[in-house]
Design a protein around this motif. Structure first.
Motif, mmCIF file in Angstrom:
data_model
loop_
_atom_site.group_PDB
_atom_site.id
_atom_site.type_symbol
_atom_site.label_atom_id
_atom_site.label_comp_id
_atom_site.label_asym_id
_atom_site.label_seq_id
_atom_site.Cartn_x
_atom_site.Cartn_y
_atom_site.Cartn_z
ATOM 1 N N GLY A 31 -16.146 -10.867 -2.398
ATOM 2 C CA GLY A 31 -14.790 -10.555 -1.880
ATOM 3 C C GLY A 31 -14.685 -9.202 -1.955
ATOM 4 O O GLY A 31 -14.830 -8.567 -2.835
ATOM 5 N N VAL A 35 -9.293 -5.853 -4.427
ATOM 6 C CA VAL A 35 -9.829 -5.752 -5.899
ATOM 7 C C VAL A 35 -11.372 -5.840 -5.937
ATOM 8 O O VAL A 35 -12.041 -5.199 -6.791
ATOM 9 C CB VAL A 35 -9.173 -7.311 -6.379
ATOM 10 C CG1 VAL A 35 -9.914 -7.800 -7.728
ATOM 11 C CG2 VAL A 35 -7.851 -7.319 -6.253
ATOM 12 N N GLU A 60 -18.750 -9.783 1.584
ATOM 13 C CA GLU A 60 -17.591 -9.941 2.209
ATOM 14 C C GLU A 60 -17.908 -10.754 3.592
ATOM 15 O O GLU A 60 -18.523 -10.299 4.543
ATOM 16 C CB GLU A 60 -17.002 -8.649 2.630
ATOM 17 C CG GLU A 60 -15.595 -8.857 3.464
ATOM 18 C CD GLU A 60 -14.633 -9.979 3.091
ATOM 19 O OE1 GLU A 60 -14.063 -9.653 1.854
ATOM 20 O OE2 GLU A 60 -14.196 -10.743 3.783
ATOM 21 N N SER A 69 -5.367 -10.822 1.891
ATOM 22 C CA SER A 69 -4.161 -10.492 1.350
ATOM 23 C C SER A 69 -3.987 -9.128 1.385
ATOM 24 O O SER A 69 -2.860 -8.605 1.698
ATOM 25 C CB SER A 69 -3.858 -11.082 0.103
ATOM 26 O OG SER A 69 -3.934 -12.487 -0.063
ATOM 27 N N SER A 70 -5.128 -8.487 1.052
ATOM 28 C CA SER A 70 -4.861 -6.953 0.801
ATOM 29 C C SER A 70 -4.258 -6.278 2.036
ATOM 30 O O SER A 70 -3.503 -5.187 1.932
ATOM 31 C CB SER A 70 -6.298 -6.405 0.636
ATOM 32 O OG SER A 70 -6.582 -6.891 -0.547
ATOM 33 N N SER A 73 -0.564 -7.576 3.411
ATOM 34 C CA SER A 73 0.588 -7.442 2.284
ATOM 35 C C SER A 73 1.486 -6.192 2.666
ATOM 36 O O SER A 73 1.288 -5.646 3.754
ATOM 37 C CB SER A 73 -0.046 -6.905 0.787
ATOM 38 O OG SER A 73 -0.406 -5.542 0.878
ATOM 39 N N CYS A 74 2.364 -6.005 1.847
ATOM 40 C CA CYS A 74 3.628 -5.014 2.159
ATOM 41 C C CYS A 74 3.261 -3.867 1.467
ATOM 42 O O CYS A 74 3.721 -2.617 1.789
ATOM 43 C CB CYS A 74 4.947 -5.333 1.781
ATOM 44 S SG CYS A 74 5.641 -6.971 2.120
ATOM 45 N N GLY A 76 3.375 -2.317 -1.423
ATOM 46 C CA GLY A 76 4.262 -1.951 -2.119
ATOM 47 C C GLY A 76 3.766 -1.813 -3.587
ATOM 48 O O GLY A 76 2.925 -2.442 -4.005
ATOM 49 N N LEU A 206 -20.534 -16.045 0.545
ATOM 50 C CA LEU A 206 -21.278 -16.748 -0.566
ATOM 51 C C LEU A 206 -21.079 -18.186 -0.508
ATOM 52 O O LEU A 206 -20.207 -18.729 -0.418
ATOM 53 C CB LEU A 206 -20.472 -16.269 -1.860
ATOM 54 C CG LEU A 206 -21.028 -16.895 -3.077
ATOM 55 C CD1 LEU A 206 -21.668 -15.740 -4.077
ATOM 56 C CD2 LEU A 206 -20.530 -17.994 -3.633
#
Ligand SMILES: Cc1cc2nc3c(=O)[nH]c(=O)nc-3n(C[C@H](O)[C@H](O)[C@H](O)COP(=O)(O)OP(=O)(O)OC[C@H]3O[C@@H](n4cnc5c(N)ncnc54)[C@H](O)[C@@H]3O)c2cc1C
Length: 334
Positions: A31, A35, A60, A69-70, A73-74, A76, A206
């Motif tokens: 991934g 993160v 990836e 999600s990264s 996302s907002c 914040g 993977l």
């Protein structure tokens, strides 16, 4: 694949360009979202400094990050959490962004690109019944070094005259270190820096893990198989694998035999959240905090053209299925 064919492929002989996929690595990260990429950066940075050139590979499957999600996302960054670890992690993120040039520069001048950090605090509102709880939390956050101010109703009225304060007793407002940034730009900076550090970023999925007999009759993970877009499967040896697959982390855990059946008790579970954009030319504008009301509905400014993004977590009895990214527009109206 025969070793001879594989060598030719790695050296790029024999026609079309083939991806280079190492056969072994010290650290394999599944991934390449924020993160995975930040973990790769730190593993490489520390190994270069202390233990000498460990190999780091990130796998990836979606280099355009359409579902990660990264980037959805907002962006914040808040210090207002109830858990000490979250506060520390977020405070360190602020520090990292302040020193981003030191961390992520590759060429020097005007590099890395600006991640569009907006310095604006989060503003959480609470009614009378939760006022005491919020005050205690702010106390804890400030003791840990965060800079959060507790505002009474009259202070809120003075600072944010545009807020409807019906049923509101108190607010907590981040006065330093909080804000939001462009998560896509941040991810690109990390990606480019990781390439420059010599981290191998493999575009593939993977598929499965490889196991070998370990002590006490238990199988030990010894490597993984990665499927690339051309349908080829590539084996890669690594005894240390990091599961950074975000919403798909449960599937990776199942492949690694880390949990039983459907892994429904695994710590990371997918949750679908809607983010909406709206235009409000007479809105609070540049002074607008990252606003969260007593019900959890939030909004923040998006640029300076009167645009905002907003959302809310659904109630416990309405958790939308997370198998696609379709948006429920009725949820916004409600
Ligand atoms: C709508 C929304 C708004 C949010 N807003 C905020 C916010 O304002 N502030 C905040 O701090 N957090 C926010 N979050 C949470 C935050 O986005 C996530 O916690 C964080 O981005 C997770 O990053 P990640 O790298 O773990 O996951 P991801 O970014 O999802 O990355 C996981 C990657 O793993 C890859 N992958 C999965 N399976 C495989 C496989 N088998 N092989 C190869 N690759 C694989 C995927 O392609 C993906 O790119 C928000 C989340 C959402 C959904």
């Amino acid at each position: 694949m025969s070793p001879w064919k594989r060598l030719n492929q790695e050296l790029g002989f024999g026609g079309e360009e083939k991806p280079f996929i190492p056969r072994e690595t010290n650290f394999l990260i599944v991934g390449g979202g924020l993160v995975g990429m930040s973990l790769a950066y730190w593993l490489k940075a520390y190994s270069n400094k202390y233990s000498g050139q460990s190999k780091v590979v990130v796998v990836e499957r979606d280099p355009s990050y359409t579902r990660a999600s990264s980037v959805l996302s907002c962006g914040g960054l808040r210090h207002q959490f109830s858990l000490a670890e979250n506060i520390q992690l977020s405070m360190y993120t602020t520090e990292f962004l302040q020193e981003i040039k030191e961390h992520l520069s590759i060429l020097g001048e005007n590099d890395p690109p600006d991640v569009q950090f907006n310095h604006q605090g989060y503003l959480f509102l609470e009614g009378p019944e939760k006022a005491e709880k919020l005050a205690k939390m702010v106390d804890m956050q400030n003791q840990m070094g965060a800079k959060i101010r507790l505002l009474t109703k009259s202070q809120l009225k003075e600072k944010f005259p545009w807020i409807n304060l019906e049923n509101v007793e108190v607010g907590s407002y981040g006065i330093q270190g909080e804000g939001w940034f462009d998560p896509y730009l941040f991810l690109r900076c990390l990606y480019q820096k990781n390439l420059a550090l010599g981290i191998d970023i493999v575009h593939g999925e993977l598929d499965r893990f490889e196991f070998q007999p370990g002590p006490l009759g238990k199988d030990r993970l010894s490597g993984a198989y990665i499927k690339t877009n051309d349908g080829q499967e590539h084996g890669i040896k690594s005894t240390l694998v990091f599961n950074c697959a975000g919403s798909w982390a449960r599937e990776i855990a199942m492949k690694a035999n880390l949990c039983s059946k459907d892994c429904s008790d695994f710590a990371v579970q997918p949750r679908k959240r809607y983010v909406y954009t709206f235009h409000c030319p007479d809105g609070p504008g540049i002074e607008s905090p990252f606003f969260v009301d007593t019900t959890g509905v939030y909004f923040r400014r998006e640029g300076l053209g009167g645009n905002y993004i907003c959302g809310a977590s659904p109630s416990k009895d309405y958790e939308p299925p997370s198998d696609d990214l379709s948006v429920d527009y009725k949820f916004f109206e409600e």
